[in-house]
Design an enzyme around this catalytic site. Structure first.
Site, short mmCIF file in Angstrom:
data_model
loop_
_atom_site.label_atom_id
_atom_site.label_comp_id
_atom_site.label_asym_id
_atom_site.label_seq_id
_atom_site.Cartn_x
_atom_site.Cartn_y
_atom_site.Cartn_z
N HIS A 311 -6.95 -3.60 47.08
CA HIS A 311 -7.42 -2.84 47.21
C HIS A 311 -8.44 -3.21 47.16
CE1 HIS A 311 -10.37 0.15 44.57
NE2 HIS A 311 -9.45 1.18 45.33
N ARG A 359 -8.97 1.68 49.82
CA ARG A 359 -7.37 0.93 50.64
C ARG A 359 -7.03 2.05 51.18
NH1 ARG A 359 -3.82 3.20 45.01
NH2 ARG A 359 -6.10 4.53 44.63
N ASP A 433 -24.08 9.89 40.19
CA ASP A 433 -23.98 9.58 38.71
C ASP A 433 -24.20 8.00 38.85
OD1 ASP A 433 -21.94 7.19 39.21
OD2 ASP A 433 -20.28 9.03 40.38
N HIS A 436 -22.14 5.69 41.46
CA HIS A 436 -22.43 5.36 42.06
C HIS A 436 -23.76 5.03 43.01
CE1 HIS A 436 -17.99 7.04 42.28
NE2 HIS A 436 -17.74 6.88 43.29
C1 FPP Z 1 -8.88 2.55 42.49
O1 FPP Z 1 -9.49 4.10 42.11
C2 FPP Z 1 -8.93 2.08 42.19
C3 FPP Z 1 -8.99 0.91 41.46
C4 FPP Z 1 -7.31 0.51 41.56
C5 FPP Z 1 -9.76 0.05 41.04
C6 FPP Z 1 -11.50 -0.34 41.59
C7 FPP Z 1 -11.47 -1.65 40.93
C8 FPP Z 1 -12.84 -2.22 41.63
C9 FPP Z 1 -14.09 -0.90 41.17
C10 FPP Z 1 -13.75 -3.00 41.03
C11 FPP Z 1 -14.52 -3.11 39.52
C12 FPP Z 1 -15.04 -4.41 39.39
C13 FPP Z 1 -15.68 -5.59 38.80
C14 FPP Z 1 -16.84 -6.00 38.21
C15 FPP Z 1 -15.46 -5.20 37.39
P1 FPP Z 1 -9.57 5.62 42.62
O2 FPP Z 1 -8.19 5.62 42.84
O3 FPP Z 1 -9.75 6.62 41.92
O4 FPP Z 1 -9.82 4.95 44.09
P2 FPP Z 1 -9.01 5.44 45.31
O5 FPP Z 1 -8.81 6.65 46.21
O6 FPP Z 1 -10.61 5.41 46.32
O7 FPP Z 1 -8.17 3.96 45.97
ZN ZN Z 2 -15.85 5.86 44.26
#
Ligand code: FPP
Ligand code: ZN
Length: 555
Positions: A311, A359, A433, A436
């Protein structure tokens, strides 16, 4: 570092995405507007615009050489067909994911090919007003009641809004006392910061608090010599970081007794680096190896070394974490499979949207402008090796040019992520937000700059330099992240190739004041204040912070 272009003050034919001289349209009005004015996308052969720099939003400010016999060029070049035609390869098997993907591409194409505004400018004033609402409180000095769910993310809200405002050119030093008085009570006697008052210390909340304090910096008062970071109890912080270290795996937990993942590692390393915590034996022992083990078969990074899905969020944490621990050309090549990494990272950029996904088989989302877009600076620096710090020759010794489409991401951000009411959003149809807004602005700044690592100064007592030389574990304080530099000139892969060469884009105009930003006067530059590629705070703050902790003896 950069020159101010005279074009920055010229008048523009590009319109703000959200002109404030009239009532802002509602999202559905904007959408209907786009739908009713949408035309079939031009084919490649219909397109006459073929500049060497397609990411050329300031084209209207340039004097365009036109022969008497040639018809005048349109003021704004049309959107290239790559961003206006459906993807060539589509899933033949229809699933909820394939349907979501197609409908996202369709709505993005409509925004990207808006004939009346193919490359909207940054609605700077509207985004500033939105983010100031987060710092000052939107209604009666309070945040909206919906924000109650973010009670454990107080330091995050402060960081997102401060850094977003700083990217937009606002002098956030004016919020210094307010930020200190909000964050001080979150610090626990046992070390670290909780996310909210009375809450247990958490490494991500602590990271956000440290970044926010780093951003607001020193007071302007005569006796305000001390950095806002001076309110951090470095000694208890150091002790607490030892408590969350997993001495067996090399990783860091997010809190005492909590889960362990690359967020824990990256946040802990940034805290160590920005606070310049003093030499301590082996607090980062085994950490590079831990990060290396998080790379998956796809080439991206999972949250832990246990085979989690790759990810973008974890990719940034891993790469930036490694870059706190050494020279990118050494640590990235030694601990990672760079070919697989470049392959996975490249697959994160979608066409026609131009934006980035987190991802495989998921949708574009503006926040990946940082989590994925921010990886490119680190990867390119790792491949290119150290570069001379000379504005004239910078990048000459590079191995590769830009490995991603900066133009594509900039178009996605400008056309799809700007909310008509101010603030930035995941994608059309979503609300803006603070999270973002900040990460999209940081990502836009990444499209505008070339980041590189400068050769490490070798102390006389050190062993002779060798390209693969790496001491077992870097001693504290961590110095590698302080050797990064940037240039607003993006080296291209080849001359006249349709890749972003943003050297014609004006640097941050010196003559723009905060009053200009906030008054009715439109600031005709999409340029943002540049950030540090590992810390995600204003670049200019980093050297001052280094000087601050270097002036300390012990804690
Ligand atoms: C999936 O969200 C999101 C994650 C699996 C983790 C995201 C990690 C970060 C943003 C890094 C954090 C960094 C720090 C410094 C704490 P989702 O399933 O809503 O989104 P997607 O469909 O785009 O994968
Ligand atoms: Zn986002």
């Amino acid at each position: 570092m950069s020159a101010t272009s005279p074009s920055s003050t010229a008048s523009s034919s590009r319109t703000p995405a959200n002109p404030t001289t009239r009532t802002p349209p509602t999202p559905s009005e904007v959408f209907n507007d786009i739908l009713s004015s949408a035309q079939p996308p031009p084919t490649y052969s219909q397109q006459t615009w073929n500049p060497s720099n397609p990411y050329f939003p300031h084209y209207h400010n340039q004097s365009m050489p036109t022969a008497a016999t040639t018809p005048p060029e349109p003021l704004i070049p049309p959107t290239p067909a790559l961003f206006t035609t459906p993807p060539i390869l589509q899933d033949t098997l229809q699933t909820p994911s394939s349907k979501d993907q197609l409908s996202t591409a369709e709505i993005c194409m409509k925004h990207l090919s808006n004939p009346s505004d193919p490359f909207p400018i940054l609605s700077r004033r509207e985004h500033i007003a939105f983010l100031e609402g987060g710092i000052l409180g939107v209604q009666n000095g309070k945040l909206h009641q919906m924000m109650v769910v973010l009670d454990a993310s107080r330091s995050w809200i402060i960081y997102w809004c401060l850094q977003g405002l700083a990217s937009l050119g606002v002098d956030v030093g004016k919020y210094r006392e307010r930020v200190i008085s909000s964050l001080r009570p979150l610090q626990n006697e046992s070390g670290g910061f909780g996310g909210g008052n009375g809450q247990v210390s958490h490494v991500t909340a602590t990271y956000a608090a440290v970044l926010a304090l780093a951003i607001v910096g020193r007071s302007d008062d005569e006796d305000g010599e001390e950095e806002a970071l001076g309110i951090v109890d470095r000694k208890t912080m150091f002790r607490w970081l030892h408590e969350i270290k997993d001495w067996e795996s090399g990783g860091f937990r997010v809190c005492v007794g909590g889960e362990e993942d690359v967020r824990g590692v990256y946040c802990a390393l940034v805290i160590l680096a920005l606070l310049g915590l003093p030499p301590s034996g082996n607090l980062v022992k085994g950490t590079k190896e831990y990060l290396g083990r998080c790379q998956t078969y796809e080439g991206g990074f999972g949250a832990t070394p246990n085979g989690d899905e790759a990810h973008g969020g974890y990719a940034f944490c891993t790469l930036a974490g490694l870059c706190t621990l050494g020279e990118p050309a050494v640590v990235l090549k030694k601990y990672l499979d760079m070919d697989r990494l470049v392959s996975w990272l490249s697959a994160r950029q979608h066409a026609p949207e131009g934006g980035l996904s987190g991802r495989t088989n998921k949708l574009v989302d503006g926040c990946y402008a940082t989590w994925v877009g921010g990886c490119w600076a680190l990867v390119e620096a790792g491949i290119n090796g150290p570069q001379d710090e000379n504005e004239e020759t910078v990048g000459e010794k590079r191995v590769v040019g830009s490995l991603w489409s900066r133009e594509g991401l900039a178009r996605y951000i400008m056309s799809c992520c700007q909310s008509p009411r101010g603030g930035l959003r995941d994608k059309p149809g979503k609300g803006a937000d603070y999270y973002h807004s900040n990460y999209i602005l940081l990502g836009l700044a990444s499209t505008q700059n070339y980041f590189y690592y400068t050769p490490s100064p070798i102390p006389l007592s050190s062993p002779p330099p060798s390209s693969n030389h790496e001491s077992a574990d870097p001693p504290l304080p961590l110095t590698a992240p302080f050797l990064w530099r940037y240039s607003p000139r993006i080296p291209s892969n080849a001359p006249n190739v349709a890749e972003a060469i943003v050297e014609d884009m004006p640097a941050w105009p010196d003559d723009i004041t905060e009053e200009d930003l906030l008054s009715g006067q439109e600031v005709e530059s999409d340029r943002l204040k540049v950030h540090h590629p590992i810390f995600n705070i204003p670049f200019e703050r980093v050297a001052e912070i280094e000087a601050w902790w270097k002036g300390k003896v012990g804690f």
